[in-house]
Motif scaffolding. Structure first.
Motif, PDB file in Angstrom:
ATOM      1  N   ILE A  72       0.625  -1.142   0.052  1.00 21.08           N
ATOM      2  CA  ILE A  72       0.182  -0.083  -0.182  1.00 21.08           C
ATOM      3  C   ILE A  72       0.899   1.212   0.036  1.00 21.08           C
ATOM      4  O   ILE A  72       1.850   1.448   0.543  1.00 21.08           O
ATOM      5  CB  ILE A  72      -0.895   0.038   1.175  1.00 21.08           C
ATOM      6  CG1 ILE A  72      -0.097   0.053   2.595  1.00 21.08           C
ATOM      7  CG2 ILE A  72      -2.029  -1.097   1.216  1.00 21.08           C
ATOM      8  CD1 ILE A  72      -1.163   0.079   3.617  1.00 21.08           C
ATOM      9  N   LYS A 123      -8.827  -1.371  -0.990  1.00 16.35           N
ATOM     10  CA  LYS A 123      -7.623  -2.108  -0.444  1.00 16.35           C
ATOM     11  C   LYS A 123      -7.412  -1.933   0.876  1.00 16.35           C
ATOM     12  O   LYS A 123      -7.034  -2.770   2.122  1.00 16.35           O
ATOM     13  CB  LYS A 123      -6.387  -1.534  -1.139  1.00 16.35           C
ATOM     14  CG  LYS A 123      -6.301  -1.824  -2.416  1.00 16.35           C
ATOM     15  CD  LYS A 123      -4.791  -1.401  -3.017  1.00 16.35           C
ATOM     16  CE  LYS A 123      -3.513  -2.474  -2.415  1.00 16.35           C
ATOM     17  NZ  LYS A 123      -2.357  -2.257  -3.076  1.00 16.35           N
ATOM     18  N   VAL A 124      -8.083  -0.806   1.586  1.00 17.85           N
ATOM     19  CA  VAL A 124      -8.092  -0.567   3.049  1.00 17.85           C
ATOM     20  C   VAL A 124      -9.707  -0.086   3.420  1.00 17.85           C
ATOM     21  O   VAL A 124     -10.421   0.364   2.610  1.00 17.85           O
ATOM     22  CB  VAL A 124      -7.062   0.478   3.425  1.00 17.85           C
ATOM     23  CG1 VAL A 124      -5.815  -0.113   3.171  1.00 17.85           C
ATOM     24  CG2 VAL A 124      -7.149   1.738   2.844  1.00 17.85           C
ATOM     25  N   LEU A 167       2.983  -5.625   8.907  1.00 22.74           N
ATOM     26  CA  LEU A 167       2.950  -4.244   8.047  1.00 22.74           C
ATOM     27  C   LEU A 167       4.587  -3.809   8.128  1.00 22.74           C
ATOM     28  O   LEU A 167       4.943  -3.583   9.240  1.00 22.74           O
ATOM     29  CB  LEU A 167       2.100  -3.138   8.597  1.00 22.74           C
ATOM     30  CG  LEU A 167       1.702  -2.086   7.710  1.00 22.74           C
ATOM     31  CD1 LEU A 167       1.074  -2.538   6.462  1.00 22.74           C
ATOM     32  CD2 LEU A 167       0.976  -0.940   8.375  1.00 22.74           C
ATOM     33  N   THR A 221      -6.449 -10.440   8.447  1.00 18.96           N
ATOM     34  CA  THR A 221      -6.145  -8.740   8.049  1.00 18.96           C
ATOM     35  C   THR A 221      -5.039  -8.349   9.005  1.00 18.96           C
ATOM     36  O   THR A 221      -4.571  -8.736   9.774  1.00 18.96           O
ATOM     37  CB  THR A 221      -7.626  -7.940   8.300  1.00 18.96           C
ATOM     38  OG1 THR A 221      -7.108  -6.753   7.659  1.00 18.96           O
ATOM     39  CG2 THR A 221      -7.897  -7.618   9.749  1.00 18.96           C
ATOM     40  N   TYR A 251      -7.814  -0.807   8.229  1.00 24.07           N
ATOM     41  CA  TYR A 251      -7.449  -2.097   8.291  1.00 24.07           C
ATOM     42  C   TYR A 251      -7.377  -2.674   6.922  1.00 24.07           C
ATOM     43  O   TYR A 251      -8.049  -1.982   6.006  1.00 24.07           O
ATOM     44  CB  TYR A 251      -8.459  -3.236   8.976  1.00 24.07           C
ATOM     45  CG  TYR A 251      -9.872  -3.329   8.419  1.00 24.07           C
ATOM     46  CD1 TYR A 251     -10.579  -3.916   7.443  1.00 24.07           C
ATOM     47  CD2 TYR A 251     -10.799  -2.296   9.102  1.00 24.07           C
ATOM     48  CE1 TYR A 251     -11.677  -3.919   7.040  1.00 24.07           C
ATOM     49  CE2 TYR A 251     -12.109  -2.296   8.627  1.00 24.07           C
ATOM     50  CZ  TYR A 251     -12.419  -3.300   7.606  1.00 24.07           C
ATOM     51  OH  TYR A 251     -13.721  -3.140   7.161  1.00 24.07           O
ATOM     52  N   TYR A 252      -6.712  -3.623   6.375  1.00 23.85           N
ATOM     53  CA  TYR A 252      -6.285  -4.100   5.080  1.00 23.85           C
ATOM     54  C   TYR A 252      -7.551  -4.960   4.535  1.00 23.85           C
ATOM     55  O   TYR A 252      -7.892  -5.850   5.448  1.00 23.85           O
ATOM     56  CB  TYR A 252      -4.871  -4.716   5.139  1.00 23.85           C
ATOM     57  CG  TYR A 252      -4.634  -5.291   3.622  1.00 23.85           C
ATOM     58  CD1 TYR A 252      -4.493  -4.404   2.481  1.00 23.85           C
ATOM     59  CD2 TYR A 252      -4.786  -6.564   3.479  1.00 23.85           C
ATOM     60  CE1 TYR A 252      -4.234  -5.015   1.337  1.00 23.85           C
ATOM     61  CE2 TYR A 252      -4.381  -7.352   2.115  1.00 23.85           C
ATOM     62  CZ  TYR A 252      -4.140  -6.285   1.268  1.00 23.85           C
ATOM     63  OH  TYR A 252      -4.013  -7.017   0.050  1.00 23.85           O
ATOM     64  N   ARG A 253      -8.029  -4.737   3.480  1.00 26.16           N
ATOM     65  CA  ARG A 253      -9.147  -5.670   2.899  1.00 26.16           C
ATOM     66  C   ARG A 253      -8.388  -6.998   2.222  1.00 26.16           C
ATOM     67  O   ARG A 253      -8.336  -6.916   1.029  1.00 26.16           O
ATOM     68  CB  ARG A 253     -10.083  -4.933   1.877  1.00 26.16           C
ATOM     69  CG  ARG A 253     -10.837  -3.682   2.427  1.00 26.16           C
ATOM     70  CD  ARG A 253     -11.662  -2.959   1.540  1.00 26.16           C
ATOM     71  NE  ARG A 253     -12.732  -3.914   1.238  1.00 26.16           N
ATOM     72  CZ  ARG A 253     -13.800  -3.870   1.822  1.00 26.16           C
ATOM     73  NH1 ARG A 253     -13.996  -3.189   3.121  1.00 26.16           N
ATOM     74  NH2 ARG A 253     -14.958  -4.898   1.736  1.00 26.16           N
ATOM     75  N   SER A 254      -8.246  -7.916   3.121  1.00 22.28           N
ATOM     76  CA  SER A 254      -7.596  -9.035   2.684  1.00 22.28           C
ATOM     77  C   SER A 254      -8.697  -9.993   2.136  1.00 22.28           C
ATOM     78  O   SER A 254      -9.902  -9.920   2.269  1.00 22.28           O
ATOM     79  CB  SER A 254      -7.172  -9.962   4.027  1.00 22.28           C
ATOM     80  OG  SER A 254      -7.016 -11.049   3.760  1.00 22.28           O
ATOM     81  N   THR A 280      -2.887   4.627  -2.062  1.00 19.77           N
ATOM     82  CA  THR A 280      -3.835   3.928  -1.268  1.00 19.77           C
ATOM     83  C   THR A 280      -4.433   4.752  -0.131  1.00 19.77           C
ATOM     84  O   THR A 280      -5.716   4.725   0.014  1.00 19.77           O
ATOM     85  CB  THR A 280      -3.290   2.740  -0.614  1.00 19.77           C
ATOM     86  OG1 THR A 280      -2.483   2.012  -1.588  1.00 19.77           O
ATOM     87  CG2 THR A 280      -4.450   1.736  -0.113  1.00 19.77           C
ATOM     88  N   VAL A 298       2.396  -5.433   3.103  1.00 19.10           N
ATOM     89  CA  VAL A 298       1.225  -6.197   3.906  1.00 19.10           C
ATOM     90  C   VAL A 298       1.417  -7.488   3.915  1.00 19.10           C
ATOM     91  O   VAL A 298       1.744  -8.258   2.795  1.00 19.10           O
ATOM     92  CB  VAL A 298      -0.112  -5.436   3.451  1.00 19.10           C
ATOM     93  CG1 VAL A 298      -1.143  -6.221   4.482  1.00 19.10           C
ATOM     94  CG2 VAL A 298      -0.280  -4.159   3.370  1.00 19.10           C
TER      95      VAL A 298
END
Length: 431
Positions: free
Chosen positions: A25, A119-120, A283, A152, A141-144, A66, A335
């Motif tokens: 990101i 993405k987040v 991260l 995540t 938070y990261y959109r895993s 991002t 990430v």
């Protein structure tokens, strides 16, 4: 109790055993210089919003961040929307969002955070201090791909714009703001387990200033911040730091509200905590990615467009020169949301066993709690990704049915907590 539930709802998501591929990101921090703010020293003829939108769009499209954090936004919501809809979400793009803003001090210039929602996502927002200006902390938070299974990475962006000026008392004001943030952080992240960044226009002239010392030499070593490029020193009017200066983009003379004199100050920063520096919580800083866009290291005390500057395309360089007297800072983060890297569960809490059914659900979710303690009160919360508690039930029943038909479709977190510090959290999908 409710405060603790909200604070931990997004943190303590159950983990899956499946590893996830690494992603990157991009963070961009930029002082937009009186965006939408017309004053006697910054008149309309040199500070039009359409012009600034065009220049900002050119810079933004060069980076495609991002997360885009900005300083010096006009406090009116129409201006926040203008940047979103006329710069970020254009030409078929519709996925950038504006995180909830704060301005408890009612200042005429404020900060904002925009993000790529593919993405987040923003989980929560906190006002860490409001002396002179708000310092707002955004929990992201990261959109895993495995988000629904709990995989995540969470991280925090503390967005600051410290008091400007080199007059008596300005250094002290900056120090108060910085120390207020660190005191808040010490209480929020007692064990130093979170991923944290502090970014913005610090307005500091040297590393010995109280504010910079508060960030990087704070008494609690667990929550200190670090300069990703480790360029610490007396930056003001020092050619040794020419490649890292971020202000001013313009040479002598000039007109309008932008300062002049050429690049000779490092005012703008993104600092990281030890977890991001060491990549210990999923991260990590990408080495070599931190830079001031438009600074080629050859324009000390002069305009960025004087002579040759091939660090960015000509159109981007022109936009940087005209749009603001600051240069944007860009940094990349890797990430890795594998369970071993998350470190999500806090030792402050003890697990509680419970099951949800059906899940995914459309109308009703049944909560069954496995607990041998009689007379226990359970607080059951359904928390949206933005941190909002959509449902909250207090019960002594170990089997509870909760209506969810009116909730929008999406992913939520079900959190069950007891007064003695036990919890269960699980992703709940509403069809």
């Amino acid at each position: 109790m409710k405060k603790n539930i909200i604070a931990t709802a997004i943190i303590v998501i159950g983990l899956s055993a499946k590893a996830m591929a690494q992603d990157t990101i991009t963070i961009m921090q930029y002082n937009l210089l009186n965006y939408g703010n017309i004053t006697s020293y910054c008149p309309a003829d040199s500070n039009t919003v359409p012009d600034k939108n065009g220049w900002t769009k050119t810079i933004f499209n060069h980076v495609h961040p991002t997360i885009f954090t900005v300083n010096e936004m006009n406090r009116q919501p129409v201006m926040h929307d203008s940047l979103l809809h006329n710069v970020l979400n254009v030409n078929g793009v519709n996925y950038y969002k504006l995180a909830p803003v704060t301005n408890t001090t009612n200042t005429y210039l404020m900060n904002a955070l925009y993000y790529d929602s593919r993405k987040v996502e923003c989980a929560a927002r906190y006002v860490a201090q409001n002396y002179i200006r708000d310092i707002t902390v955004y929990k992201m938070y990261y959109r895993s791909p495995d988000l629904e299974r709990g995989d995540t990475v969470f991280f925090h962006c503390a967005l600051v714009h410290l008091k400007a000026g080199s007059y008596e008392g300005n250094d002290e004001d900056r120090g108060i703001m910085a120390n207020n943030l660190m005191s808040w952080l010490e209480e929020y992240d007692t064990l130093g387990e979170s991923n944290f960044m502090v970014m913005g226009d610090f307005n500091v002239y040297t590393h010995t200033e109280t504010a910079f010392q508060a960030f990087t030499k704070y008494s609690d070593s667990l929550i200190r911040f670090y300069d990703p490029i480790n360029q610490i020193g007396s930056w003001n009017s020092n050619s040794a730091f020419a490649p890292y200066h971020t202000q001013s983009t313009r040479g002598g003379g000039g007109s309008g509200c932008a300062s002049t004199g050429g690049l000779d100050d490092r005012f703008d920063y993104i600092l990281i905590n030890r977890n991001i520096k060491d990549n210990s919580r999923g991260l990590g800083y990408v080495a070599g990615s931190y830079k001031a866009i438009g600074n080629d290291g050859q324009h000390y005390n002069t305009s960025i467009i004087a002579g040759g500057n091939s660090s960015v395309p000509a159109a981007v360089l022109n936009a940087l020169y005209h749009n603001s007297d600051h240069l944007p800072i860009v940094m990349k983060l890797a990430v890795d949301a594998t369970p071993a890297n998350l470190g999500i569960a806090s030792p402050e809490y003890r697990p509680l066993t419970a099951t949800l059914s059906p899940n995914p659900t459309k109308d009703i979710v049944n909560v069954d709690i496995a607990d041998n303690a009689d007379g226990t009160w359970y607080t059951i919360s359904i928390v949206a990704p933005n941190g909002r508690v959509m449902r909250c039930v207090n019960t002594q029943q170990r089997h509870t049915s909760i209506p969810v038909a009116i909730l929008p479709q999406g992913t939520y977190v079900m959190v069950i907590a007891t007064g003695d510090g036990r919890y269960h959290s699980q992703v709940m999908v509403k069809k």
